[in-house]
Design an enzyme around this catalytic site. Structure first.
Site, short mmCIF file in Angstrom:
data_model
loop_
_atom_site.label_atom_id
_atom_site.label_comp_id
_atom_site.label_asym_id
_atom_site.label_seq_id
_atom_site.Cartn_x
_atom_site.Cartn_y
_atom_site.Cartn_z
N ARG A 1 0.87 -1.19 0.00
CA ARG A 1 0.00 0.00 0.00
C ARG A 1 0.90 1.24 0.00
NH1 ARG A 1 -4.57 0.39 -1.74
NH2 ARG A 1 -5.37 -1.31 -0.47
N GLN B 1 -7.87 -8.28 -8.59
CA GLN B 1 -7.85 -6.84 -8.93
C GLN B 1 -6.41 -6.40 -9.19
OE1 GLN B 1 -10.09 -3.71 -8.21
NE2 GLN B 1 -8.92 -2.64 -6.64
N GLU C 1 -1.75 7.94 -11.69
CA GLU C 1 -1.30 6.63 -12.17
C GLU C 1 -1.36 6.59 -13.69
OE1 GLU C 1 -4.11 3.95 -10.25
OE2 GLU C 1 -4.39 5.37 -8.65
N ASP D 1 -11.86 9.09 -7.83
CA ASP D 1 -11.42 7.85 -8.48
C ASP D 1 -11.83 7.94 -9.95
OD1 ASP D 1 -10.60 5.33 -9.10
OD2 ASP D 1 -11.87 4.27 -7.65
N HIS E 1 0.84 2.49 -10.44
CA HIS E 1 -0.10 2.98 -9.41
C HIS E 1 0.65 3.85 -8.39
CE1 HIS E 1 -3.31 2.97 -6.52
NE2 HIS E 1 -4.01 2.06 -7.17
N ARG F 1 2.01 -7.04 -9.25
CA ARG F 1 2.33 -6.39 -7.97
C ARG F 1 2.42 -7.40 -6.82
NH1 ARG F 1 -3.04 -3.22 -5.65
NH2 ARG F 1 -4.53 -4.92 -5.87
O1 LIG Z 1 -6.88 -1.41 -3.04
P1 LIG Z 1 -6.21 -1.53 -4.39
O2 LIG Z 1 -6.53 -2.81 -5.11
O3 LIG Z 1 -4.73 -1.28 -4.29
O4 LIG Z 1 -6.80 -0.36 -5.29
C1 LIG Z 1 -6.77 0.95 -4.88
C2 LIG Z 1 -7.44 1.86 -5.91
O5 LIG Z 1 -6.67 1.83 -7.10
C3 LIG Z 1 -7.12 2.74 -8.10
O6 LIG Z 1 -6.27 2.65 -9.21
C4 LIG Z 1 -8.52 2.37 -8.51
O7 LIG Z 1 -8.99 3.27 -9.49
C5 LIG Z 1 -9.43 2.38 -7.28
O8 LIG Z 1 -10.74 2.01 -7.66
C6 LIG Z 1 -8.88 1.45 -6.22
O9 LIG Z 1 -9.68 1.55 -5.06
#
Ligand SMILES: O=P(O)(O)OC[C@H]1O[C@@H](O)[C@H](O)[C@@H](O)[C@@H]1O
Length: 319
Positions: free
Chosen positions: A81, A106, A293, A233, A188, A111
């Protein structure tokens, strides 16, 4: 377009006279990271897990440019994170069914996979003061689960180049199989900032975006700058200009220059969403971060057998 002096294919070290960047591998197991420091003090840290850049210091090493959650898992247990997670081969939640990425998590597997450190190369011109670190991932580096979920044979090289005032990150994707495949890619990046309420993002005027906070409805950026007064977002698509900038208190703080990618996501979770994420800390950390990003996430990039694609960004820290 970014001038790529150090292309990812040049993996060998070049010897140059004068002081060179120091490159070390620190830590054990899932925490292993490559740390590079220029003679002038600037540094970058890249975990092998996810090839995630977790720190980039400019200004002689005095200024940290990336936000990292205090509760980020830095043991290789889950995606980090903060820093710069690499999103590949799918952005966001994958299409529900009918696409080869549909069974992936997701933001895909890059990553959350352990990459290999392929080596460093320093600039032949010592005065330019830069070091490039290359990381590789292919099918053999994936978990069994990811291998099952995504059948394609691929090779990734991710090059992280640290210079005095900038950080360049470029991904090369090669199709090493017999069949074509499709992918999305995104960096990201969590930028560290002083105060989200004084922040503006420019370079998006007139660009169409999908607003994920407003039920994925489509809008056009009509203000010269994007300001943050709540959760944001947005997926900005097919941006004609190369540079998106972050301004703090009206002053330029970062220039983000897209290289062969056209889209940019802007994200700040704000109060409630920040609280709801177990690895987001402190709760009010959303005030000190913004995700801008760059990537190729509108539709898919298709690679036929043997083809190669390359894209990334150059970020300038403007202090
Ligand atoms: O919690 P994650 O999977 O790292 O994603 C964080 C955010 O990443 C962003 O790129 C997305 O547009 C968001 O919708 C998402 O909440």
């Amino acid at each position: 377009m970014v001038d790529r002096a150090n292309r990812p294919s040049a993996l060998s070290s070049t010897t140059a006279s004068g002081p060179e960047a120091q490159v070390d591998i620190n830590g054990q197991g899932g925490s292993q990271k490559v740390v590079a420091t220029l003679p002038s003090g600037e540094s970058v840290e890249v975990m092998l897990f996810g090839a995630t850049v977790t720190s980039w210091k400019s200004d002689g090493g005095k200024t940290e440019n990336l936000w990292l959650s205090e509760k980020a898992d830095l043991t290789g247990g889950k995606p980090v994170r903060g820093g710069v997670p690499v999103v590949f081969p799918v952005f966001g939640p994958p299409p529900k069914s009918g696409h080869p990425t549909s069974s992936l998590p997701q933001h895909g597997f890059a990553r959350g996979s352990r990459w290999e450190f392929l080596g460093k190369s320093t600039s032949e011109d010592v005065a330019s003061n830069s070091v490039k670190l290359d990381f590789g991932l292919d099918r053999s580096g994936l978990s069994e689960e990811s291998r099952k979920a995504w059948p394609s044979e691929f090779g990734l090289v991710y090059s992280v180049t640290l210079s005095k005032e900038s950080l360049q990150t470029v991904l090369t994707v090669r199709n090493e199989g017999e069949e074509s495949f499709e992918f999305q890619f995104l960096l990201h990046t969590y930028f560290k900032i002083k105060d989200i309420t004084k922040l503006e993002v420019t370079g998006l005027l007139g660009v169409e975006y999908v607003d994920k906070v407003l039920n994925a409805s489509t809008h056009t950026q009509s203000d010269n700058s994007l300001k943050f007064t709540g959760e944001v977002d947005r997926v900005y698509k097919s941006i004609p200009q190369d540079t998106t900038s972050i301004l703090e208190d009206g002053k330029p703080r970062f220039d983000i220059i897209r290289d062969n990618v056209k889209d940019t996501v802007t994200w700040n979770p704000w109060v409630e969403k920040a609280k709801s994420m177990g690895d987001f800390s402190p709760d009010d950390g959303y005030k000190n971060m913004v995700c801008v990003e760059i990537g190729a996430v509108d539709g898919w990039q298709k690679l036929d057998k043997g083809e190669v694609w390359e894209g990334g960004m150059l970020v300038k820290s403007l202090l």
